[in-house]
Write an enzyme that holds these catalytic residues in place. Structure first.
Site, PDB file in Angstrom:
ATOM      1  N   HIS A 202      51.233  32.747  33.179  1.00 19.75           N
ATOM      2  CA  HIS A 202      51.078  31.664  34.152  1.00 19.75           C
ATOM      3  C   HIS A 202      51.178  30.267  33.553  1.00 19.75           C
ATOM      4  O   HIS A 202      51.212  29.290  34.276  1.00 19.75           O
ATOM      5  CB  HIS A 202      49.729  31.771  34.869  1.00 19.75           C
ATOM      6  CG  HIS A 202      48.586  31.256  34.053  1.00 19.75           C
ATOM      7  ND1 HIS A 202      48.188  31.857  32.891  1.00 19.75           N
ATOM      8  CD2 HIS A 202      47.800  30.163  34.196  1.00 19.75           C
ATOM      9  CE1 HIS A 202      47.184  31.178  32.371  1.00 19.75           C
ATOM     10  NE2 HIS A 202      46.924  30.141  33.136  1.00 19.75           N
TER      11      HIS A 202
HETATM   12  N1  UDP Z   1      41.636  36.413  35.648  1.00 20.72           N
HETATM   13  C1  UDP Z   1      41.202  37.087  36.777  1.00 20.72           C
HETATM   14  N2  UDP Z   1      42.124  37.654  37.596  1.00 20.72           N
HETATM   15  C2  UDP Z   1      43.470  37.595  37.356  1.00 20.72           C
HETATM   16  C3  UDP Z   1      43.898  36.922  36.199  1.00 20.72           C
HETATM   17  C4  UDP Z   1      42.957  36.324  35.365  1.00 20.72           C
HETATM   18  O1  UDP Z   1      40.010  37.174  37.021  1.00 20.72           O
HETATM   19  O2  UDP Z   1      44.250  38.122  38.153  1.00 20.72           O
HETATM   20  C5  UDP Z   1      40.630  35.795  34.786  1.00 20.72           C
HETATM   21  C6  UDP Z   1      40.754  36.175  33.341  1.00 20.72           C
HETATM   22  O3  UDP Z   1      40.075  37.356  33.086  1.00 20.72           O
HETATM   23  C7  UDP Z   1      40.137  34.995  32.636  1.00 20.72           C
HETATM   24  C8  UDP Z   1      40.467  33.860  33.530  1.00 20.72           C
HETATM   25  O4  UDP Z   1      40.812  34.399  34.804  1.00 20.72           O
HETATM   26  O5  UDP Z   1      38.753  35.117  32.560  1.00 20.72           O
HETATM   27  C9  UDP Z   1      41.602  33.146  32.884  1.00 20.72           C
HETATM   28  O6  UDP Z   1      42.220  32.383  33.726  1.00 20.72           O
HETATM   29  P1  UDP Z   1      43.703  31.936  33.521  1.00 20.72           P
HETATM   30  O7  UDP Z   1      44.446  32.930  32.721  1.00 20.72           O
HETATM   31  O8  UDP Z   1      44.171  31.588  34.876  1.00 20.72           O
HETATM   32  O9  UDP Z   1      43.532  30.547  32.729  1.00 20.72           O
HETATM   33  P2  UDP Z   1      43.375  30.157  31.199  1.00 20.72           P
HETATM   34  O10 UDP Z   1      42.302  30.971  30.573  1.00 20.72           O
HETATM   35  O11 UDP Z   1      44.706  30.334  30.565  1.00 20.72           O
HETATM   36  O12 UDP Z   1      42.978  28.722  31.264  1.00 20.72           O
END
Ligand code: UDP
Length: 354
Positions: A202
């Site tokens: 993403h």
């Molecule tokens: N996550 C979730 N459902 C999904 C995808 C990700 O609950 O379908 C959770 C994941 O386990 C993590 C968080 O969302 O705890 C991460 O978010 P994301 O990957 O959107 O953002 P980043 O961590 O890269 O900022």
């Protein structure tokens, strides 16, 4: 003590769930939640509030679907109005999104103290919007809660020892969440194969770059021919793939809708390995003892790479496929190190704010 929490995106809901639970259990602390609206769909927002029992936000700003400038600007204006009304002792911001910088900036200009959870992280890639948000938020925060020793060191190298703020290593609230919710995992309402690779894509650096996005999905299709790939599809990635005319019908990847955190925990417990460009998921792979391949050129979580739990693959087709093959064969790794604290970061943070 009154704390205003500013959240707006999925990873912030999970972090806020941890902190809100601590606040609820701490007499004398009142929390007012502002939801900026950055993520608003049911499965990117509501599901987290429901299943993780996050208190209902007192303010919903409904700011979404805009470019960086308009989004951050509108948030700044609206958050300022709330702060003038609420007059909190602290504004608590999380991570590295537009909601983070808008919350910190609105507070700082009103001389309200700012606490930054997940401070000190650096990718050293200033082209990333997240890196800009982190650096600026850190600089105007009064207390910087760092998840790792590396984060503390990054701040030291930027001269924070001589700035008028407090820097503390407290561990990672995502570790707290993993420990608290492990027994509450829920199987997603989809047909999930065994021994699958859990995959998410993403990040803007991948979704907004057509060549990188194409290469990543060429690689994932190839991996999916060897082992099942389950991919909860982020709405941004979905729309970019649709724009590129992606052939979802004939794909070997098992696409599912974005899932709630409890379902994510189930997927983490049951997968064979993780393929991702997410910041949070890199750590969660480690919390649940799964090797991780990261489809980025750098990571903020360098200790995972240094200790062999995580490998950077960029958007390189051959590297992604080769690393996946290696993960399928299953190198045995010792996950007993405690790189992200003891699971009490939330308690330490609230104690220090008091
Ligand atoms: N996550 C979730 N459902 C999904 C995808 C990700 O609950 O379908 C959770 C994941 O386990 C993590 C968080 O969302 O705890 C991460 O978010 P994301 O990957 O959107 O953002 P980043 O961590 O890269 O900022």
């Amino acid at each position: 003590m009154k704390v205003v929490t500013v959240i707006g995106a999925r990873p912030q809901f999970i972090k806020a769930a941890v902190i809100s639970r601590v606040i609820t259990n701490t007499p004398g602390v009142e929390e007012v939640i502002i939801h900026t609206g950055q993520h608003f769909d049911t499965n990117m927002s509501d599901v987290f509030f429901e299943e993780m029992s996050i208190p209902k936000p007192q303010y919903n700003l409904n700011i979404n679907g805009l470019g960086h400038g308009a989004m951050t600007g509108q948030m700044l204006e609206k958050i300022e109005e709330v702060l003038l009304k609420e007059r909190p002792d602290w504004v608590l911001v999380y991570g590295d999104t537009n909601s983070t910088i808008a919350g910190a900036l609105a507070a700082k200009k009103l001389h309200v103290k700012v606490a930054h959870v997940e401070a000190g992280l650096r990718s050293f890639n200033i082209a990333m919007p997240e890196e800009v948000n982190r650096i600026l938020t850190d600089r105007i925060s009064d207390i910087l809660f760092c998840p790792t020793a590396t984060a503390v060191n990054n701040l030291k190298n930027e001269g924070y020892n001589s700035f008028d703020c407090r820097v503390m290593e407290v561990g990672d609230v995502m570790q707290d969440a993993a420990i608290f919710y492990v027994n509450k995992a829920i199987k997603p309402n989809s047909d999930i194969p065994t021994d699958f690779a859990l995959c998410t894509v993403h990040r803007a650096e991948n979704t907004d770059d057509e060549i990188r996005l194409r290469n990543i999905f060429i690689a994932l299709e190839e991996v999916a021919e060897i082992t099942p790939v389950v991919l909860p599809l982020h709405p941004r990635t979905k729309s970019k793939l649709m724009f590129l005319g992606y052939d979802f019908q004939n794909s070997s990847i098992r696409f599912i809708n974005p899932v709630g955190y409890l379902e994510m925990v189930w997927l983490l417990i049951n997968c064979k390995f993780v393929l991702t460009d997410s910041g949070g998921l890199q750590k969660e792979a480690y919390f649940f003892s799964k090797p991780c391949i990261t489809m980025r050129d750098e990571t903020e979580w360098v200790e995972l790479v240094e200790n062999g739990f995580n490998t950077l693959a960029g958007a390189d087709i051959r590297r992604i496929v080769e690393l996946a093959k290696k993960a399928i064969d299953g190198d045995s790794l010792d996950f007993s190190l405690r790189l992200y604290g003891k699971g009490n970061a939330g308690e330490i943070i609230i104690e220090n704010l008091r």
